[in-house]
Design a protein around this motif. Structure first.
Motif, short mmCIF file in Angstrom:
data_model
loop_
_atom_site.label_atom_id
_atom_site.label_comp_id
_atom_site.label_asym_id
_atom_site.label_seq_id
_atom_site.Cartn_x
_atom_site.Cartn_y
_atom_site.Cartn_z
N HIS A 1 -8.80 3.05 -3.35
CA HIS A 1 -9.60 2.34 -4.36
C HIS A 1 -8.77 2.02 -5.60
O HIS A 1 -8.81 0.91 -6.14
N ILE A 2 -7.99 3.00 -6.05
CA ILE A 2 -7.17 2.79 -7.25
C ILE A 2 -6.14 1.70 -7.00
O ILE A 2 -5.94 0.80 -7.82
N TRP A 3 -5.46 1.78 -5.85
CA TRP A 3 -4.41 0.80 -5.57
C TRP A 3 -4.98 -0.60 -5.37
O TRP A 3 -4.41 -1.58 -5.85
N GLU A 4 -6.11 -0.71 -4.66
CA GLU A 4 -6.70 -2.03 -4.43
C GLU A 4 -7.20 -2.66 -5.72
O GLU A 4 -7.16 -3.88 -5.88
N LYS A 5 -7.65 -1.84 -6.65
CA LYS A 5 -8.11 -2.36 -7.94
C LYS A 5 -6.94 -2.76 -8.83
O LYS A 5 -7.02 -3.74 -9.58
N ASP B 1 -12.41 5.32 -10.49
CA ASP B 1 -12.76 4.25 -11.44
C ASP B 1 -11.95 4.35 -12.73
O ASP B 1 -11.54 3.34 -13.30
N LYS B 2 -11.72 5.59 -13.20
CA LYS B 2 -10.93 5.81 -14.41
C LYS B 2 -9.98 6.99 -14.19
O LYS B 2 -10.25 8.11 -14.61
N PRO B 3 -8.86 6.74 -13.52
CA PRO B 3 -7.93 7.82 -13.19
C PRO B 3 -7.44 8.56 -14.44
O PRO B 3 -7.03 7.95 -15.41
N ARG C 1 0.84 -1.20 0.00
CA ARG C 1 0.00 0.00 0.00
C ARG C 1 0.87 1.24 0.00
O ARG C 1 1.84 1.34 0.74
N PRO C 2 0.53 2.21 -0.85
CA PRO C 2 1.36 3.42 -0.95
C PRO C 2 1.55 4.11 0.39
O PRO C 2 0.68 4.08 1.26
N GLN D 1 -7.98 10.08 0.39
CA GLN D 1 -7.38 8.77 0.65
C GLN D 1 -8.24 7.65 0.08
O GLN D 1 -7.71 6.62 -0.36
N ALA D 2 -9.56 7.83 0.08
CA ALA D 2 -10.43 6.80 -0.51
C ALA D 2 -10.11 6.61 -1.99
O ALA D 2 -10.13 5.48 -2.49
#
Length: 450
Positions: free
Chosen positions: A171-175, A142-144, A111-112, A166-167
């Motif tokens: 979310h981006i990292w977990e996906k 969802d689409k960075p 995790r970052p 942070q959310a």
């Protein structure tokens, strides 16, 4: 080759020199530099200078600022008699890259840094006061880089801006754990910049924030104001990431136009995407936050206690959560039942002191609620929104204080018949208009009414 022949070198010779130069840079592993330099075209050799074609002035300034010394150093080592580079803006320049782009290899990591796994979209309570920023943050995660770039979220202290920021990162990292998410405050960005300058590690600093960053999350960007050198570095970082389609999300306590000392070029870039604000939570939202937090804390929270806390802590989500954490901790230690009396005792240092309400306090709270000034409530202006705020203030003054109609009228610089009319009108609206009913309920809670 003599100087005259070199000055008249045809474009193919310039192209060959440029290819050699790019290959040398590639051998050094400077892939990020090549993402820019591959878009440059060698035009000619003129007076010991390699003239390069660039698509626009911004591109020219960026390459010159960041890569002139690199290019001229390699030219000197190549031994072809060239000592400098120059640029010409060529409108409509279409560059056929000399080399195919080198793919960036990403590896899965932990995790970052600085991201807290507790801050997720599932633990964020969405309500009218934060619905738009929450939806925008979800869309970005969802689409960075595809939606609302940059996303700029502003609002008061403790309302959930950092939670949303942070959310997004979580979310981006977990996906996709290969996504390189960088999260930090503007203060931390400044400290890293100063340290890098002091220790001559600017190459590492720029690599971290430009080459090795897919998502940049900056908290409290307002502290960047008045820091000229840091702003300059952040400006170039912002431009690089934006050009590469990387996601940028910023939070602040105010809009860019109101950040003291912020450069105009940064103001304009911060407003290129979506700006959205988080407002203070309503009474219902505060109750929902407490109930959701209680579930996370494994605490059975009776509705009466949730309403008790929400009534007394009104402006700050962080304070709400802090109150619940303290309540949960004391309950787990003492095993006392969670009642209103227990909450009042445990939170006595947190809950604001209750004072008798007066007309002046009502005027201040109503003015803040409707975003007008206290002075305007006493004026004769008939603007609809202002007139409504004035009538509500008069109504609450009559309901929550012992002041007579003439006494209230004097505080508003009006006659008592105006106050009587206002009270009757608001009483009618309270029965017929659900919005007004909610507004009055919220104001009465803020003022300690029942």
């Amino acid at each position: 080759m003599n100087a005259l022949a070199q000055a008249a070198s045809p474009i193919p010779s310039a192209g060959i020199l440029w290819n050699k130069l790019l290959e040398a840079i590639r051998q050094e592993g400077r892939q990020y530099a090549l993402q820019w330099l591959d878009r440059v075209r060698a035009l000619e050799v003129r007076d010991n200078t390699l003239v390069l074609g660039v698509p626009d002035r911004f591109f020219r300034d960026w390459v010159d600022d960041h890569y002139r010394s690199l290019l001229e150093g390699h030219l000197a080592r190549m031994g072809d008699g060239l000592v400098s580079v120059a640029y010409e803006v060529v409108e409509g320049l279409v560059v056929e890259g000399t080399f195919p782009p080198t793919p960036t290899v990403k590896v899965s990591v932990g995790r970052p840094s600085r991201l807290n796994s507790r801050f997720t979209f599932s633990t964020f309570v969405v309500a009218d006061s934060n619905q738009l920023p929450a939806a925008a943050a979800q869309a970005v995660s969802d689409k960075p880089g595809h939606h609302y770039n940059p996303l700029y979220i502003y609002g008061g202290t403790g309302l959930g801006k950092t939670h949303l920021l942070q959310a997004v990162g979580n979310h981006i990292w977990e996906k996709d754990p290969s996504q390189r998410v960088v999260f930090l405050s503007s203060e931390q960005f400044t400290n890293e910049y100063v340290e890098s300058v002091r220790e001559h590690r600017m190459t590492d600093f720029r690599r971290k924030f430009r080459e090795e960053c897919d998502v940049l999350l900056i908290d409290d960007i307002q502290f960047l104001g008045k820091r000229e050198e840091t702003q300059k570095e952040f400006f170039y970082t912002f431009n690089t990431l934006y050009e590469l389609g990387k996601a940028i999300i910023l939070t602040s306590d105010t809009v860019p136009a109101e950040i003291p000392g912020l450069e105009e070029r940064l103001r304009s870039r911060f407003t290129m995407g979506l700006m959205t604000d988080i407002r203070e939570p309503t009474y219902e939202t505060r109750v929902a936050i407490l109930q959701k937090k209680a579930v996370a804390e494994n605490l059975h929270l009776p509705d009466s206690v949730a309403h008790f806390i929400a009534k007394h802590i009104q402006k700050n989500v962080r304070e709400l959560e802090g109150a619940l954490v303290k309540l949960s901790a004391v309950h787990s230690l003492t095993r006392q039942p969670v009642t209103e009396e227990f909450a009042a005792e445990v939170l006595r240092d947190i809950l604001p002191a209750q004072h008798a309400v007066d007309v002046e306090a009502i005027q201040r709270e109503v003015a803040r609620f409707y975003k007008v000034t206290v002075e305007s409530l006493k004026e004769d202006r008939r603007h609809k929104a202002l007139a409504h705020a004035r009538q509500v203030a008069m109504y609450l003054s009559r309901k929550l204080t012992k002041s007579s109609f003439p006494e209230i009228a004097s505080r508003f610089s009006k006659d008592h018949s105006t106050v009587i009319s206002a009270v009757r009108k608001v009483e009618g609206l309270r029965e017929s208009d659900p919005t007004v009913k909610r507004e009055l309920a919220e104001l009465e809670l803020r003022l300690g009414g029942h």
